[in-house]
Scaffold this active site. Structure first.
Site, PDB file in Angstrom:
ATOM      1  N   ARG A  69     -34.697  44.303 121.038  1.00  0.00           N
ATOM      2  CA  ARG A  69     -35.953  44.426 120.306  1.00  0.00           C
ATOM      3  C   ARG A  69     -36.078  45.834 119.734  1.00  0.00           C
ATOM      4  NH1 ARG A  69     -39.716  45.026 123.334  1.00  0.00           N
ATOM      5  NH2 ARG A  69     -38.695  44.671 125.312  1.00  0.00           N
ATOM      6  N   TYR A 198     -32.163  38.963 116.248  1.00  0.00           N
ATOM      7  CA  TYR A 198     -31.975  39.031 117.691  1.00  0.00           C
ATOM      8  C   TYR A 198     -33.222  38.753 118.521  1.00  0.00           C
ATOM      9  CZ  TYR A 198     -29.871  40.249 122.078  1.00  0.00           C
ATOM     10  OH  TYR A 198     -29.364  40.172 123.345  1.00  0.00           O
ATOM     11  N   LYS A 207     -41.996  36.510 122.193  1.00  0.00           N
ATOM     12  CA  LYS A 207     -42.882  37.672 122.297  1.00  0.00           C
ATOM     13  C   LYS A 207     -43.974  37.646 121.214  1.00  0.00           C
ATOM     14  CE  LYS A 207     -40.081  39.244 125.464  1.00  0.00           C
ATOM     15  NZ  LYS A 207     -40.437  39.234 126.890  1.00  0.00           N
ATOM     16  N   HIS A 227     -46.961  39.071 130.402  1.00  0.00           N
ATOM     17  CA  HIS A 227     -45.503  39.206 130.504  1.00  0.00           C
ATOM     18  C   HIS A 227     -45.116  39.051 131.975  1.00  0.00           C
ATOM     19  CE1 HIS A 227     -41.781  41.918 129.562  1.00  0.00           C
ATOM     20  NE2 HIS A 227     -41.510  40.655 129.367  1.00  0.00           N
ATOM     21  N   SER A 249     -39.147  44.445 130.595  1.00  0.00           N
ATOM     22  CA  SER A 249     -37.920  43.736 130.250  1.00  0.00           C
ATOM     23  C   SER A 249     -36.732  44.326 131.030  1.00  0.00           C
ATOM     24  CB  SER A 249     -37.637  43.878 128.761  1.00  0.00           C
ATOM     25  OG  SER A 249     -38.729  43.393 128.012  1.00  0.00           O
ATOM     26  N   CYS A 251     -36.007  44.238 134.227  1.00  0.00           N
ATOM     27  CA  CYS A 251     -36.300  44.839 135.529  1.00  0.00           C
ATOM     28  C   CYS A 251     -36.272  43.793 136.640  1.00  0.00           C
ATOM     29  CB  CYS A 251     -37.659  45.529 135.515  1.00  0.00           C
ATOM     30  SG  CYS A 251     -37.666  47.065 134.587  1.00  0.00           S
ATOM     31  N   ASP A 276     -40.625  34.768 132.396  1.00  0.00           N
ATOM     32  CA  ASP A 276     -40.951  35.833 131.438  1.00  0.00           C
ATOM     33  C   ASP A 276     -42.419  35.861 130.994  1.00  0.00           C
ATOM     34  OD1 ASP A 276     -40.004  38.047 129.875  1.00  0.00           O
ATOM     35  OD2 ASP A 276     -40.072  36.802 128.083  1.00  0.00           O
ATOM     36  N   ARG A 370     -27.193  38.412 126.595  1.00  0.00           N
ATOM     37  CA  ARG A 370     -28.143  37.427 127.130  1.00  0.00           C
ATOM     38  C   ARG A 370     -27.527  36.048 127.291  1.00  0.00           C
ATOM     39  NH1 ARG A 370     -33.715  39.252 128.156  1.00  0.00           N
ATOM     40  NH2 ARG A 370     -33.581  41.433 127.589  1.00  0.00           N
TER      41      ARG A 370
HETATM   42  O1  SAT Z   1     -37.794  40.429 123.675  1.00  0.00           O
HETATM   43  S1  SAT Z   1     -36.585  39.755 124.103  1.00  0.00           S
HETATM   44  O2  SAT Z   1     -36.811  38.313 124.038  1.00  0.00           O
HETATM   45  O3  SAT Z   1     -35.463  40.138 123.228  1.00  0.00           O
HETATM   46  C1  SAT Z   1     -36.195  40.156 125.694  1.00  0.00           C
HETATM   47  C2  SAT Z   1     -37.146  41.088 126.336  1.00  0.00           C
HETATM   48  O4  SAT Z   1     -37.237  42.232 125.925  1.00  0.00           O
HETATM   49  O5  SAT Z   1     -37.832  40.693 127.302  1.00  0.00           O
HETATM   50 MN    MN Z   2     -39.577  39.786 128.647  1.00  0.00          MN
END
Ligand code: SAT
Ligand code: MN
Length: 588
Positions: A69, A198, A207, A227, A249, A251, A276, A370
């Site tokens: 991101r 991506y 997101k 989140h 993200s 973690c 997520d 990923r």
């Molecule tokens: O935002 S992504 O889906 O690329 C992954 C993340 O940062 O949690």
């Molecule tokens: Mn995430």
């Protein structure tokens, strides 16, 4: 007007703007998925993995400049700047459209425009949302089929919801970072994304819709989009306690959500609902009820193996797409940490850049590589993961990566203090976003990159939600990543984290031994079951230590962060911050 009139008009408008050769409406079928994959294999952008060991699974390489991101290109476009707040990049809707429309003009010439209807949330859930993503990327269309409920069912949903949908226009563009924009228009529920193919930049249901726009919707309509992973902890009597956890993200949300319990023999087991995102509303019983809006996992591959996350390994073993991993001569995906016994890949492995790997090179897989895998394939998936009503949440777990300062676990004194604990979160940065890795940044509720409005108003919204909850979740903070003076992790993490969840469950039920510290309730050293772990008393003490000098520094660091919200900073947060300072100084 039919329920599809608005959708058809918007699709026409996008086609006039981007001028694709063909417009294709996705139906979400298996045959269509295979055709998308087939076309990508033809043009060389997808590669089939070993059909014996990884059936129906594929490898995709993104452009090397487009691997995470990009928060600097991500904007909240509201009429008033203060509605985006000081922690979001902001443009006015008019300026944003004037700037980015020319980039979209003719951007799909020679390409196919895919129309991807999808649903976020279990079908029939009071919170479910219909989205439609227009994209020129078959990789995005195929990934959306795993991550969302995509296709005909979503169009059918339009017929029953009056034709309401969240439009999202995505074009891969030329990947020039100067022409990359991820724009959110919460006042009109619209997403525009160009210049990246991506992850969270391009899979607009994730997101963009489920966090940035949904958090705004939740603010206006009295619910929460967070989140957060969602898990269920089953105790020896068979009762399941549901918990939702916010971590930045990369973690460990996926690992915690899929935890395989070393205490299974004693009856402690973890069920997975989501890894997520959590959407939560107040139930008639005054509890908070959570659903996972997604239907797949977009998990970090490096570090995932049969020891750290066996459930993830089983989930991704078929019907999955791998992005930016390496591939062995046996056509199997490979990443750093996939094999606990081997640091380097087998001879002849091709790295994520498409080059033959030689030891001494950079990593074989990109650190943010990923896997995209269907949630229903997870061995620990909860029987309730698609319940339209969701699951009742008894605990919130906030956490991040902190080498120091934050103890293994502590519990907030009450809801208001818990909101403050979330607001005060900080974590070392990871490869999930472009930028330097390992620097501590403040990341309230792990929502810094994902909150679609002023973070000060967001905390007020949390405080208001507490008023509506007669039975609010208990709030905990954890830190699996604390290190000793030599830089070694003090806590084994992964499956052993169930011991911390167990203490939380006891606290929720009025048990669990704890001492009151300046930051919250911390377990007494004997309150955590550490049997069978190689942890000395000194280590246990270091893990649970609340050092007033370190916390004084933490408290000082929090101050300018909170101050930037000015009038939007809730009085309650200010008061909690002051009270924390007083408790720390009293402890010195
Ligand atoms: O935002 S992504 O889906 O690329 C992954 C993340 O940062 O949690
Ligand atoms: Mn995430």
């Amino acid at each position: 007007m039919s329920s599809r009139t608005a959708l058809e008009a918007w699709v026409d408008e996008c086609a006039r703007l981007t001028q694709p050769d063909t417009v294709y409406w996705c139906d979400g079928s298996e045959q269509e998925y295979q055709r998308l994959i087939e076309a990508m294999m033809q043009d060389g952008s997808m590669q089939r993995l070993n059909p014996k060991s990884y059936p129906n699974s594929y490898l995709y390489h993104s452009d090397p400049s487009d691997v995470a991101r990009t928060e600097e290109d991500t904007f909240i476009c509201t009429t008033r700047r203060e509605d985006a707040g000081p922690t979001n990049h902001w443009m006015s809707p008019d300026e944003a459209k004037a700037k980015v429309r020319p980039i979209f003009e003719g951007s799909m010439r020679g390409r196919t425009m895919y129309v991807v209807p999808y649903v976020m949330g279990p079908l029939g859930s009071p919170l479910m949302k219909v989205g439609v993503e227009i994209t020129d990327s078959p990789y995005v269309a195929a990934s959306m089929r795993i991550m969302t409920r995509m296709g005909k069912g979503a169009l059918d949903a339009l017929d029953t919801n009056g034709g309401e949908f969240v439009p999202g226009l995505h074009c891969t563009g030329n990947l020039d970072p100067d022409q990359r924009y991820i724009l959110h228009f919460p006042e009109e529920n619209l997403i525009w994304s160009v210049g990246s193919g991506y992850g969270g930049n391009a899979l607009l249901g994730k997101k963009c819709l489920s966090l940035r726009l949904a958090s705004w919707m939740g603010w206006k309509n009295g619910w929460l989009a967070e989140h957060m992973l969602i898990l269920g902890l089953e105790d020896p009597s068979g009762n399941v306690t549901y918990m939702a956890g916010a971590f930045p993200s990369a973690c460990g949300k996926t690992n915690l959500a899929m935890l395989v319990s070393p205490l299974a023999d004693e009856g402690w087991k973890v069920w997975t609902i989501g890894d997520d995102i959590a959407w939560m509303r107040v139930g008639e019983d005054g509890r908070l009820w959570a659903v996972n809006p997604e239907s797949g996992f977009f998990g970090v591959a490096p570090g995932t193996n049969v020891a750290t996350n066996p459930n993830a390994m089983a989930t991704l073993s078929h019907n999955s797409i791998f992005t930016n991993v390496a591939v062995t001569p046996n056509d199997e995906p490979w990443w750093e940490g996939i094999d606990p016994d081997h640091k380097t890949p087998p001879e002849g492995t091709i790295d994520w850049l498409g080059k033959r790997f030689t030891p001494g090179d950079g990593p074989a897989a990109h650190p943010n590589a990923r896997f995209t895998a269907p949630a229903g394939q997870c061995p620990s998936i909860s029987p309730h993961w698609e319940d339209p009503q969701g699951v009742p949440i008894s605990a919130f777990i906030f956490g991040g990566r902190r080498a120091r300062v934050a103890p293994l676990v502590y519990q907030a004194f009450n809801w208001r203090h818990g909101v403050f604990v979330g607001a005060g979160m900080a974590s070392e940065t990871t490869a999930a976003a472009k930028g330097k890795v390992g620097v501590v940044r403040r990341d309230p509720m792990a929502m810094l990159p994902f909150c679609g409005y002023n973070m000060g108003d967001y905390w007020q919204h949390w405080l208001n939600m507490g008023e509506k909850l007669t039975n609010p979740p208990q709030v905990f903070h954890v830190n699996w990543f604390r290190k000793d003076d030599e830089g070694r992790f003090l806590w084994p993490g992964f499956g052993q984290n169930v011991r911390v969840l167990r203490w939380m469950q006891e606290r929720i039920n009025g048990g669990g031994k704890a001492v009151k510290t300046a930051v919250g309730y911390v377990p007494t050293p004997d309150a955590l079951d550490l049997e069978g772990l190689d942890i000395s008393d000194a280590q246990a003490q270091a893990l649970l230590d609340v050092d007033p000098t370190e916390w004084e520094q933490e408290w000082t660091d929090q101050r300018p962060f909170f101050e930037q919200f000015g009038e939007h900073l809730p009085r309650a947060i200010e008061e909690e911050h002051r009270a924390l300072g007083e408790r720390i100084r009293a402890a010195r």
